[in-house]
Design a protein around this motif. Structure first.
Motif: not given
Length: 227
Positions: A55-70
């Motif tokens: 996997f690409s770590p960047g993919t997980i990072k952008i998902f994580d950013e949105i989840l962290v907002n919630a």
């Protein structure tokens, strides 16, 4: 190096948007594919088993950013934010994160570069903008740099914010397309509902290191989100 050689070096300057796309490693981590062994739950036997995931770590990072907002919203309004819902469409690669509780206020704010705009648009499209900059000794929120959500927009083909301001009884919807090069005007409608915010986005999988999105990529992303 001679003076002549030095003088021939080309000067260039990038916009913040172009710099994020040119140097993603500075903002979301590498977009090169990596293989990592992780323990993933095998639902058939109800045990965690080691498995190699590419996997690409960047993919997980952008998902994580949105989840962290919630999650931050729950931290700030723990008595009102009771649920966070995550959905991943294996067929399309579209991800959504929704939380109940207070939505993003339907107000206009002043931005440094683009003048007044609705707060929801500013949060997701303006660099170094947000409401987590105020430091305090007991601060425990995750987002604090004003970049994460905007990077998620930049590395998405389509990114849609849907938020309901229960104080004004209005639903705000807006989409950003093609790595934030297209910002659609917001659509605001009067509704009778409860507060919530829902983010739906389709990552730009090619920009994140994948040749294309397919079912095999989907299976890996699903397992990583599931963790």
């Amino acid at each position: 190096m001679s003076d002549n050689e030095d003088n021939e070096r080309t000067f260039d300057q990038k916009s913040q948007l172009d710099h994020v796309k040119l140097r993603p490693g500075m903002y979301i981590g590498t977009v090169n594919l990596h293989t990592k062994s992780m323990h993933i739950l095998d639902e058939n036997i109800d045990k965690f088993l080691p498995i190699d995931l590419e996997f690409s770590p960047g993919t997980i990072k952008i998902f994580d950013e949105i989840l962290v907002n919630a999650i931050d919203q729950h931290t700030n309004f723990s008595d009102k934010v009771k649920n966070i819902y995550i959905n991943f469409d294996m067929e399309t690669g579209i991800i959504s994160v929704k939380n109940d509780g207070p939505g993003i206020s339907l107000v206009k704010v002043e931005t440094i570069n683009d003048g007044k705009m609705y707060k929801a648009q500013a949060v997701f499209t303006q660099f170094l903008a947000g409401d987590n900059f105020k430091d305090s000794p007991d601060k425990i929120t995750g987002g604090m740099n004003g970049l994460g959500s905007t990077c998620a927009v930049i590395f998405s083909d389509v990114f849609t914010v849907e938020t309901y301001d229960d104080k004004k009884g209005s639903l705000y919807e807006q989409s950003f397309r093609d790595s934030m090069t297209i910002i659609e005007p917001p659509v605001i409608t009067k509704q009778d509902d409860k507060g919530y915010t829902k983010i739906t986005f389709k990552p730009n999988y090619k920009a994140l290191g994948y040749k294309e999105y397919n079912s095999e990529v989907g299976k890996v992303i699903y397992k990583l989100i599931e963790m």
